[in-house]
Write an enzyme that holds these catalytic residues in place. Structure first.
Site, PDB file in Angstrom:
ATOM      1  N   MET A   1     -59.186  48.048  -1.341  1.00  0.00           N
ATOM      2  CA  MET A   1     -58.684  49.394  -1.753  1.00  0.00           C
ATOM      3  C   MET A   1     -57.278  49.637  -1.105  1.00  0.00           C
ATOM      4  O   MET A   1     -57.316  49.718   0.078  1.00  0.00           O
ATOM      5  CB  MET A   1     -59.774  50.361  -1.160  1.00  0.00           C
ATOM      6  CG  MET A   1     -59.402  52.068  -1.145  1.00  0.00           C
ATOM      7  SD  MET A   1     -60.502  52.885  -0.709  1.00  0.00           S
ATOM      8  CE  MET A   1     -60.389  53.344   1.045  1.00  0.00           C
ATOM      9  N   PRO A   2     -56.425  49.808  -1.851  1.00  0.00           N
ATOM     10  CA  PRO A   2     -54.963  49.740  -1.298  1.00  0.00           C
ATOM     11  C   PRO A   2     -54.941  51.254  -0.853  1.00  0.00           C
ATOM     12  O   PRO A   2     -55.146  52.009  -1.296  1.00  0.00           O
ATOM     13  CB  PRO A   2     -54.063  49.608  -2.557  1.00  0.00           C
ATOM     14  CG  PRO A   2     -54.757  49.073  -3.604  1.00  0.00           C
ATOM     15  CD  PRO A   2     -56.255  49.368  -3.286  1.00  0.00           C
ATOM     16  N   TYR A   3     -54.357  51.367   0.318  1.00  0.00           N
ATOM     17  CA  TYR A   3     -53.902  52.764   0.961  1.00  0.00           C
ATOM     18  C   TYR A   3     -52.186  52.660   1.376  1.00  0.00           C
ATOM     19  O   TYR A   3     -51.670  51.670   1.893  1.00  0.00           O
ATOM     20  CB  TYR A   3     -54.719  52.890   2.347  1.00  0.00           C
ATOM     21  CG  TYR A   3     -54.003  54.072   3.282  1.00  0.00           C
ATOM     22  CD1 TYR A   3     -54.970  55.215   3.031  1.00  0.00           C
ATOM     23  CD2 TYR A   3     -53.071  54.040   3.829  1.00  0.00           C
ATOM     24  CE1 TYR A   3     -54.318  56.335   3.704  1.00  0.00           C
ATOM     25  CE2 TYR A   3     -52.588  55.272   4.532  1.00  0.00           C
ATOM     26  CZ  TYR A   3     -53.293  56.621   4.597  1.00  0.00           C
ATOM     27  OH  TYR A   3     -52.898  57.454   5.041  1.00  0.00           O
ATOM     28  N   LYS A  35     -54.431  45.898  -8.680  1.00  0.00           N
ATOM     29  CA  LYS A  35     -55.265  46.676  -8.080  1.00  0.00           C
ATOM     30  C   LYS A  35     -56.018  47.735  -8.715  1.00  0.00           C
ATOM     31  O   LYS A  35     -55.257  47.977  -9.789  1.00  0.00           O
ATOM     32  CB  LYS A  35     -54.550  47.351  -6.676  1.00  0.00           C
ATOM     33  CG  LYS A  35     -54.088  46.115  -5.711  1.00  0.00           C
ATOM     34  CD  LYS A  35     -55.420  45.629  -5.039  1.00  0.00           C
ATOM     35  CE  LYS A  35     -54.686  44.376  -4.064  1.00  0.00           C
ATOM     36  NZ  LYS A  35     -55.900  43.619  -3.521  1.00  0.00           N
ATOM     37  N   VAL A  41     -55.203  54.615  -2.959  1.00  0.00           N
ATOM     38  CA  VAL A  41     -55.093  55.914  -2.280  1.00  0.00           C
ATOM     39  C   VAL A  41     -53.592  55.877  -1.782  1.00  0.00           C
ATOM     40  O   VAL A  41     -53.130  54.868  -1.321  1.00  0.00           O
ATOM     41  CB  VAL A  41     -56.009  55.969  -0.812  1.00  0.00           C
ATOM     42  CG1 VAL A  41     -55.526  57.328  -0.158  1.00  0.00           C
ATOM     43  CG2 VAL A  41     -57.220  55.826  -1.348  1.00  0.00           C
TER      44      VAL A  41
END
EC number: 5.3.2.-
Length: 67
Positions: A1-3, A35, A41
């Site tokens: 989960m990229p932030y 991704k 996010v």
């Protein structure tokens, strides 16, 4: 989960411009790193120019001097 946290000075970026940043960063992460956009996010923080410094000087002062 990229932030992803984007910090910009608070100088009038519109809701539309912020939306473009969010969608553009999300698309870039999907394209380059494969991704999932559904779990990406993106947060945009707007910082007052008094609270942002470059080269030892507040951005507010730099803007006044035309830098």
């Amino acid at each position: 989960m990229p932030y992803v946290n984007i910090k910009i000075t608070k100088e009038g970026a519109t809701a539309e411009q912020k939306g473009e940043l969010i969608s553009g960063v999300t698309e870039l992460l999907e394209k380059v790193l494969n991704k999932n956009p559904a779990t990406t996010v993106v947060v945009i923080d707007e910082v007052e120019t008094d609270n942002w410094g470059i080269a030892g000087e507040q951005v507010t002062h730099r803007r006044r001097k035309g830098i």
